[in-house]
Motif scaffolding. Structure first.
Motif, short mmCIF file in Angstrom:
data_model
loop_
_atom_site.label_atom_id
_atom_site.label_comp_id
_atom_site.label_asym_id
_atom_site.label_seq_id
_atom_site.Cartn_x
_atom_site.Cartn_y
_atom_site.Cartn_z
N VAL A 29 0.82 -1.21 0.00
CA VAL A 29 0.00 0.00 0.00
C VAL A 29 0.85 1.26 0.00
O VAL A 29 0.59 2.20 -0.75
CB VAL A 29 -0.95 0.01 1.22
CG1 VAL A 29 -1.68 1.32 1.33
CG2 VAL A 29 -1.96 -1.12 1.09
N LEU A 30 1.91 1.29 0.83
CA LEU A 30 2.74 2.50 0.90
C LEU A 30 3.45 2.76 -0.42
O LEU A 30 3.62 3.90 -0.83
CB LEU A 30 3.76 2.40 2.04
CG LEU A 30 3.17 2.48 3.45
CD1 LEU A 30 4.25 2.30 4.50
CD2 LEU A 30 2.46 3.80 3.68
N LYS A 43 -5.71 7.10 -8.85
CA LYS A 43 -5.84 7.54 -7.46
C LYS A 43 -7.25 7.25 -6.94
O LYS A 43 -7.42 6.68 -5.87
CB LYS A 43 -5.61 9.05 -7.39
CG LYS A 43 -4.35 9.47 -6.69
CD LYS A 43 -4.42 10.95 -6.42
CE LYS A 43 -3.21 11.65 -6.99
NZ LYS A 43 -3.25 13.09 -6.79
N ILE A 62 -8.11 4.66 -3.94
CA ILE A 62 -8.68 5.12 -2.66
C ILE A 62 -9.96 4.35 -2.35
O ILE A 62 -10.16 3.88 -1.24
CB ILE A 62 -8.95 6.64 -2.70
CG1 ILE A 62 -7.63 7.40 -2.69
CG2 ILE A 62 -9.81 7.07 -1.52
CD1 ILE A 62 -7.76 8.88 -2.95
N LEU A 93 0.12 10.07 -2.99
CA LEU A 93 -1.00 10.13 -2.04
C LEU A 93 -0.49 10.02 -0.62
O LEU A 93 0.49 9.33 -0.37
CB LEU A 93 -1.91 8.92 -2.27
CG LEU A 93 -3.20 9.08 -3.03
CD1 LEU A 93 -3.91 7.73 -3.03
CD2 LEU A 93 -4.10 10.11 -2.42
N GLU A 94 -1.18 10.65 0.31
CA GLU A 94 -0.89 10.45 1.73
C GLU A 94 -1.62 9.19 2.19
O GLU A 94 -2.82 9.05 1.92
CB GLU A 94 -1.41 11.64 2.56
CG GLU A 94 -0.58 12.88 2.44
CD GLU A 94 0.76 12.74 3.15
OE1 GLU A 94 0.80 12.20 4.26
OE2 GLU A 94 1.77 13.15 2.55
N PRO A 95 -0.95 8.26 2.89
CA PRO A 95 -1.63 7.02 3.35
C PRO A 95 -2.80 7.28 4.28
O PRO A 95 -3.67 6.44 4.43
CB PRO A 95 -0.52 6.25 4.07
CG PRO A 95 0.75 6.82 3.59
CD PRO A 95 0.46 8.24 3.21
N ARG A 118 2.34 1.95 -3.36
CA ARG A 118 1.31 2.44 -4.28
C ARG A 118 0.99 3.91 -3.99
O ARG A 118 0.83 4.71 -4.90
CB ARG A 118 0.08 1.56 -4.06
CG ARG A 118 -0.97 1.57 -5.09
CD ARG A 118 -0.61 0.79 -6.33
NE ARG A 118 -1.39 1.34 -7.43
CZ ARG A 118 -2.67 1.00 -7.65
NH1 ARG A 118 -3.25 0.10 -6.90
NH2 ARG A 118 -3.35 1.54 -8.62
N CYS A 119 0.90 4.25 -2.69
CA CYS A 119 0.65 5.64 -2.30
C CYS A 119 1.77 6.55 -2.80
O CYS A 119 1.50 7.65 -3.30
CB CYS A 119 0.56 5.78 -0.79
SG CYS A 119 -0.96 5.11 -0.11
N ARG A 120 3.02 6.07 -2.67
CA ARG A 120 4.17 6.87 -3.12
C ARG A 120 4.09 7.14 -4.61
O ARG A 120 4.27 8.25 -5.08
CB ARG A 120 5.46 6.12 -2.81
CG ARG A 120 6.33 6.81 -1.81
CD ARG A 120 7.75 6.33 -1.74
NE ARG A 120 8.01 4.98 -2.15
CZ ARG A 120 8.00 3.92 -1.34
NH1 ARG A 120 7.67 4.06 -0.08
NH2 ARG A 120 8.31 2.73 -1.80
N TYR A 124 -5.36 9.03 3.83
CA TYR A 124 -6.65 9.01 3.11
C TYR A 124 -7.23 7.61 3.06
O TYR A 124 -8.41 7.42 2.85
CB TYR A 124 -6.50 9.56 1.69
CG TYR A 124 -6.26 11.04 1.67
CD1 TYR A 124 -7.26 11.92 2.06
CD2 TYR A 124 -5.03 11.56 1.32
CE1 TYR A 124 -7.04 13.29 2.08
CE2 TYR A 124 -4.80 12.92 1.34
CZ TYR A 124 -5.81 13.79 1.72
OH TYR A 124 -5.59 15.13 1.74
N LEU A 125 -6.37 6.61 3.26
CA LEU A 125 -6.83 5.21 3.26
C LEU A 125 -7.07 4.72 4.67
O LEU A 125 -7.43 3.58 4.89
CB LEU A 125 -5.79 4.32 2.59
CG LEU A 125 -5.45 4.70 1.14
CD1 LEU A 125 -4.20 3.99 0.69
CD2 LEU A 125 -6.60 4.37 0.23
#
Length: 197
Positions: free
Chosen positions: A8-9, A51, A55, A17-19, A11-13, A21-22
């Motif tokens: 997940v991290l 994105k 999310i 995206l800021e984690p 994918r966020c990078r 939001y998940l």
């Protein structure tokens, strides 16, 4: 369902995206190393779509179906799309604070723990309407899992379009959200541009 096994991290990078939001509290210290390549217009549009899909945990085909429905509705297509994604049952369970992450909310719905207006619903993509009551079924309320979840989500802000009763694991949808009430960092106009090509 197809499962994305990318961490997940990571994918966020890659999506910027800021984690949080998940619903994930972890932080990634690594920086994304991209050579000074200019991202094309298509690349920007694609990233916004990815994105939104990431999310809300929606795959390509259902996401396209949401777009088609949003396009047929009155008003702005982009805003309609975001409202439809936000009013999915799994997202509402997450927003009410009955799950730590959207993925966990999806699992809770899948396992028949959620009642909508007194009826058991196990479809994560079920569209919530204004006035609906969402609660965790009686049998599950006393379980340790929900005590742990409420410890984590107790301080989380509940959106103004929802009313949550954390003690009884119950919530009411006061109204459907407008685009201004949705705090997701997605530029939906780029998604509309991408699909309208």
């Amino acid at each position: 369902m197809a499962v994305n096994r990318v961490p997940v991290l990571k994918r966020c990078r890659s999506l910027g995206l800021e984690p949080t939001y998940l619903g994930i509290d972890k932080k990634s210290n690594r920086q994304l190393k991209r050579s000074n390549r200019k991202v094309s217009e298509y690349g920007l549009q694609l990233r916004e779509k990815q994105k939104a899909k990431f999310i809300y945990g929606v795959l390509e085909k259902p996401f396209h179906n949401y777009y088609v429905k949003a396009d047929r509705m009155k008003g702005m297509t982009g805003a309609n799309l975001m409202v439809m994604l936000e009013s999915r049952l799994d997202n509402v369970v997450f927003r009410l604070g009955f799950a730590r992450t959207r993925r966990e909310a999806r699992q809770i719905v899948d396992h028949k723990h959620v009642l909508v207006n007194g009826k058991c619903v196990n479809i994560p993509s079920y569209q919530i309407k204004a006035g609906d009551t969402i609660e965790i079924r009686e049998k599950s309320k006393g379980s340790q899992r929900y005590k742990d979840i409420l410890e984590v989500t107790g301080g989380r802000l509940i959106p103004e379009w929802l009313e949550s009763d954390q003690e009884n694991l119950k919530g009411v949808v006061k109204e459907l959200p407008t685009r201004e009430m949705i705090d997701v960092p997605v530029d939906e106009m780029l998604i509309v541009e991408l699909y309208s090509k």
